[in-house]
Scaffold this motif. Structure first.
Motif, mmCIF file in Angstrom:
data_model
loop_
_atom_site.group_PDB
_atom_site.id
_atom_site.type_symbol
_atom_site.label_atom_id
_atom_site.label_comp_id
_atom_site.label_asym_id
_atom_site.label_seq_id
_atom_site.Cartn_x
_atom_site.Cartn_y
_atom_site.Cartn_z
ATOM 1 N N TRP A 260 6.520 -31.832 7.488
ATOM 2 C CA TRP A 260 5.601 -32.763 8.121
ATOM 3 C C TRP A 260 5.309 -33.959 7.233
ATOM 4 C CZ3 TRP A 260 -0.278 -32.028 9.227
ATOM 5 C CH2 TRP A 260 -0.634 -32.732 10.376
ATOM 6 N N PHE A 261 5.441 -35.145 7.812
ATOM 7 C CA PHE A 261 4.988 -36.341 7.112
ATOM 8 C C PHE A 261 3.467 -36.455 7.190
ATOM 9 C CE2 PHE A 261 4.203 -40.934 6.659
ATOM 10 C CZ PHE A 261 4.899 -41.172 5.487
ATOM 11 N N GLY A 262 2.883 -35.933 8.227
ATOM 12 C CA GLY A 262 1.454 -36.075 8.469
ATOM 13 C C GLY A 262 1.222 -36.976 9.662
ATOM 14 N N GLU A 263 -0.047 -37.282 9.928
ATOM 15 C CA GLU A 263 -0.336 -38.127 11.091
ATOM 16 C C GLU A 263 -1.408 -39.178 10.828
ATOM 17 O OE1 GLU A 263 -1.304 -35.184 13.969
ATOM 18 O OE2 GLU A 263 -3.299 -34.771 13.158
ATOM 19 N N ARG A 264 -1.937 -39.243 9.604
ATOM 20 C CA ARG A 264 -2.984 -40.236 9.338
ATOM 21 C C ARG A 264 -3.172 -40.395 7.837
ATOM 22 N NH1 ARG A 264 -8.266 -37.452 8.555
ATOM 23 N NH2 ARG A 264 -7.891 -35.220 8.672
ATOM 24 N N TRP A 265 -3.712 -41.562 7.454
ATOM 25 C CA TRP A 265 -4.186 -41.737 6.087
ATOM 26 C C TRP A 265 -5.402 -40.861 5.890
ATOM 27 C CZ3 TRP A 265 -0.279 -44.053 4.146
ATOM 28 C CH2 TRP A 265 0.353 -45.122 4.765
ATOM 29 N N ILE A 266 -5.640 -40.414 4.670
ATOM 30 C CA ILE A 266 -6.744 -39.486 4.422
ATOM 31 C C ILE A 266 -7.830 -40.142 3.581
ATOM 32 C CG2 ILE A 266 -5.209 -37.491 4.574
ATOM 33 C CD1 ILE A 266 -5.421 -37.285 1.477
ATOM 34 N N THR A 267 -9.005 -39.540 3.592
ATOM 35 C CA THR A 267 -10.124 -39.986 2.759
ATOM 36 C C THR A 267 -10.474 -38.979 1.684
ATOM 37 O OG1 THR A 267 -11.726 -39.064 4.334
ATOM 38 C CG2 THR A 267 -11.094 -41.383 4.630
ATOM 39 N N SER A 268 -9.906 -37.764 1.770
ATOM 40 C CA SER A 268 -10.189 -36.712 0.789
ATOM 41 C C SER A 268 -9.054 -35.709 0.791
ATOM 42 C CB SER A 268 -11.506 -36.004 1.134
ATOM 43 O OG SER A 268 -11.655 -34.811 0.377
ATOM 44 N N VAL A 269 -8.827 -35.071 -0.349
ATOM 45 C CA VAL A 269 -7.851 -33.991 -0.411
ATOM 46 C C VAL A 269 -8.236 -32.867 0.541
ATOM 47 C CG1 VAL A 269 -9.026 -32.868 -2.356
ATOM 48 C CG2 VAL A 269 -6.606 -32.419 -1.951
ATOM 49 N N PHE A 270 -9.525 -32.721 0.818
ATOM 50 C CA PHE A 270 -9.975 -31.672 1.737
ATOM 51 C C PHE A 270 -9.342 -31.844 3.106
ATOM 52 C CE2 PHE A 270 -12.950 -29.703 4.721
ATOM 53 C CZ PHE A 270 -13.111 -28.454 4.138
ATOM 54 N N ASP A 271 -9.084 -33.080 3.520
ATOM 55 C CA ASP A 271 -8.479 -33.330 4.831
ATOM 56 C C ASP A 271 -7.174 -32.561 4.996
ATOM 57 O OD1 ASP A 271 -10.554 -35.122 5.165
ATOM 58 O OD2 ASP A 271 -9.307 -36.916 4.925
ATOM 59 N N LEU A 272 -6.355 -32.536 3.953
ATOM 60 C CA LEU A 272 -5.034 -31.918 4.053
ATOM 61 C C LEU A 272 -5.127 -30.396 4.139
ATOM 62 C CD1 LEU A 272 -3.102 -34.136 1.486
ATOM 63 C CD2 LEU A 272 -3.264 -34.409 3.967
ATOM 64 N N PHE A 273 -5.962 -29.793 3.302
ATOM 65 C CA PHE A 273 -6.101 -28.336 3.368
ATOM 66 C C PHE A 273 -6.778 -27.907 4.664
ATOM 67 C CE2 PHE A 273 -5.442 -28.797 -1.221
ATOM 68 C CZ PHE A 273 -4.513 -27.798 -1.435
ATOM 69 N N GLU A 274 -7.701 -28.704 5.159
ATOM 70 C CA GLU A 274 -8.333 -28.393 6.437
ATOM 71 C C GLU A 274 -7.318 -28.477 7.572
ATOM 72 O OE1 GLU A 274 -12.522 -29.559 8.572
ATOM 73 O OE2 GLU A 274 -11.217 -31.211 7.958
ATOM 74 N N GLU A 275 -6.441 -29.489 7.538
ATOM 75 C CA GLU A 275 -5.374 -29.580 8.532
ATOM 76 C C GLU A 275 -4.472 -28.353 8.475
ATOM 77 O OE1 GLU A 275 -4.636 -34.420 8.957
ATOM 78 O OE2 GLU A 275 -3.258 -33.187 7.771
ATOM 79 N N ASN A 276 -4.147 -27.899 7.275
ATOM 80 C CA ASN A 276 -3.311 -26.707 7.142
ATOM 81 C C ASN A 276 -3.897 -25.525 7.897
ATOM 82 O OD1 ASN A 276 -1.693 -28.193 5.425
ATOM 83 N ND2 ASN A 276 -2.202 -27.037 3.584
ATOM 84 N N VAL A 277 -5.189 -25.301 7.690
ATOM 85 C CA VAL A 277 -5.852 -24.156 8.313
ATOM 86 C C VAL A 277 -5.988 -24.361 9.815
ATOM 87 C CG1 VAL A 277 -8.006 -22.840 8.388
ATOM 88 C CG2 VAL A 277 -7.057 -23.562 6.177
ATOM 89 N N ARG A 278 -6.246 -25.598 10.231
ATOM 90 C CA ARG A 278 -6.498 -25.870 11.645
ATOM 91 C C ARG A 278 -5.222 -25.825 12.479
ATOM 92 N NH1 ARG A 278 -8.052 -31.358 11.871
ATOM 93 N NH2 ARG A 278 -10.060 -30.730 11.020
ATOM 94 N N TYR A 279 -4.109 -26.337 11.936
ATOM 95 C CA TYR A 279 -2.923 -26.550 12.757
ATOM 96 C C TYR A 279 -1.848 -25.483 12.636
ATOM 97 C CZ TYR A 279 -4.607 -31.388 13.332
ATOM 98 O OH TYR A 279 -5.332 -32.514 13.634
ATOM 99 N N PHE A 280 -1.810 -24.756 11.518
ATOM 100 C CA PHE A 280 -0.634 -23.928 11.246
ATOM 101 C C PHE A 280 -0.996 -22.452 11.117
ATOM 102 C CE2 PHE A 280 0.221 -28.140 9.487
ATOM 103 C CZ PHE A 280 1.397 -28.455 10.164
ATOM 104 N N PRO A 281 -0.414 -21.588 11.967
ATOM 105 C CA PRO A 281 -0.617 -20.145 11.795
ATOM 106 C C PRO A 281 0.073 -19.652 10.531
ATOM 107 C CG PRO A 281 1.025 -20.576 13.487
ATOM 108 C CD PRO A 281 0.460 -21.911 13.105
#
Length: 492
Positions: A260-281
């Protein structure tokens, strides 16, 4: 995915417990960010290089277990395929030890490993995709012996429910199916690590995303796969497809890919780990004994094992890394877009360009990611991978321009500025970034050389397609050991 895992079968209870533990880890991570618990006073850089193993003819050889035993060095580890190895170069300060110290360390480690590998009939090659690799070489029998790889393979196909479709159009056209994830082993990369503070992480990650297409275009080194001439950096589309857990129906529903390249610029490293938990089983739902909240409450540092294992099964091109060293947690950006090779000199030039340019972009008053859409950065990645150093890429204030013009006019001066701010003087910077400059001036990188050399051999010897690839590969290995940058390699 660097840790060892046992061979086992997962239950519904395992998955339920793992989901709970991942959320507990995420909560603990958020608390650590709020309380500024991270080590950032002496930031370091790191480097991983994945390599292929070949025999004396330049054909893949499935000997990584034998070679690892011969090398007998914990810095070396197995990779997905039996024809792969990886070396982890110890972390360091970017400007530590003088201009030649890092190169000498890397070359020393690789030369030692080559000597040991040769004793058991194998040789090392740094290349994005091994040109002599054929599709029968990446069947299930090519999976490394480590149980984690077979377990990962089982979980990917359990999630997907059908064979993998691999489809790449270049000079030639590749259409095939795979019943294991072993084609991923064809993708061997260079991974640059950069330790950053939590406050700076988002800026450095955004900067790395913004330049990913430029990096790939300059350093493309993977033009051949299964005997076909495809993209300049075929490793990018191959990796995206070879670990895709989504069926066609799931794709059209908008489910995110694991590469995954991702889908947005981030404002915190927390954004990426939160996306991991939210989107991926979870693919590997294995719980650790440690309770992250209890560990924090007694003043210790949690390993966040579930969160980091999960993160290791989501293959972002720029991955966030949480790690604990000497009982202190830190954060790193892991830059994963570049292929391995062709030489140590080229690798270090790529690193200097990456470290210098990201530093300069982070320091800009008006960041590039505030002037560039995220989708434009992703489009640049695929344009750079498809067309290599001939690519035209978008950059704010310049529009769509040839990548060489973009680098020479705008980005190379910024990379010099960034390295200067890290304490690297001109006598040190010039040789490294001079390699990048000459690639742009000559229009030659690893992919260009491979393509030209293959066609030269094919047209002058008429030895046959695979034989031309094999001879080109043998010549590549000879030049690789000379350590002259690839833009200087002759075609003869």
């Amino acid at each position: 995915m660097g840790r060892d895992v046992p061979a086992l079968v997962f239950t519904r209870e395992d998955r339920r417990r793992y989901r709970i533990k991942m959320q507990e880890c995420l909560d603990a991570f958020a608390q650590m960010l709020r309380e500024s618990r991270f080590e950032s006073e002496r930031p370091q850089v790191g480097l991983e290089i994945e390599l292929n193993l070949v025999d004396a003819r330049g054909e893949p050889t499935m000997r990584n277990t034998d070679v690892l035993e011969a090398i007998a060095d914990p810095a070396w580890a197995s990779e997905l395929g039996r024809f792969n190895l990886e070396i982890n170069i110890p972390p360091r300060r970017l400007t530590a030890g003088g201009p030649d110290s890092w190169e000498e360390e890397i070359r020393g480690a690789l030369n030692h490993a080559e000597e040991r590998a040769a004793a058991v009939g194998a040789h090392l090659i740094m290349v994005g995709v091994l040109p002599t690799l054929r599709q029968p070489d990446v069947g299930e029998s090519a999976l490394s012996e480590d149980p984690r790889y077979r377990l990962l393979n089982e979980q990917v196909f359990a999630a997907r429910g059908e064979d993998l479709r691999i489809e790449v159009d270049g000079v030639d056209r590749l259409r095939t199916y795979a019943d294991t994830i072993t084609p991923e082993a064809a993708c061997t990369s260079t991974q640059f690590h950069l330790q950053v503070s939590p406050d700076d992480f988002a800026s450095y990650w955004n900067a790395a995303q913004a330049i990913a297409g430029v990096q790939v275009a300059l350093a493309a080194n993977s033009p051949f796969l299964f005997g076909k001439e495809l993209w300049h950096e075929t490793r990018i589309p191959l990796f995206e497809q070879a670990t895709d857990t989504r069926s066609e129906e799931i794709k059209v529903q908008g489910v995110r890919p694991r590469v995954w390249f991702g889908e947005r610029w981030i404002t915190s490293v927390f954004d990426l780990f939160e996306e991991n938990v939210r989107y991926f089983p979870a693919l590997l739902p294995m719980c650790e004994e440690q309770d992250p909240k209890e560990t924090l409450d007694v003043g210790d540092t949690p390993e966040l094992g579930e969160l980091t294992l999960h993160n290791g099964t989501i293959y972002r091109w720029n991955r966030p890394v949480y790690a604990v060293a000497h009982d202190k947690p830190h954060l790193r950006v892991e830059n994963r877009v570049l292929p391995a090779g062709p030489t140590v000199a080229d690798v270090l030039a790529n690193g200097a360009f990456y470290y210098g340019l990201t530093r300069a972009l982070v320091d800009e008053e008006r960041p590039v990611w505030s002037r560039m859409s995220f989708s434009a950065a992703e489009d640049n990645l695929h344009a750079g991978a498809r067309h290599g150093i001939d690519a035209r890429l978008y950059w704010p204030g310049m529009g769509e321009v040839p990548v060489s013009e973009l680098v020479l006019r705008r980005l190379l001066p910024l990379a010099h500025q960034g390295l200067e701010r890290t304490g690297m003087d001109a006598a040190w910077r010039e040789p490294l970034l001079g390699i990048i400059e000459q690639r742009c001036v000559t229009g030659r990188n690893g992919a260009v050389w491979q393509k030209e050399m293959f066609h030269h051999i094919d047209s002058t010897t008429h030895a046959g397609h695979h034989e031309a690839l094999r001879r080109m590969t043998r010549q590549y290995i000879d030049y690789m050991h000379l350590n002259a940058p690839v833009h200087t390699w002759p075609v003869e």
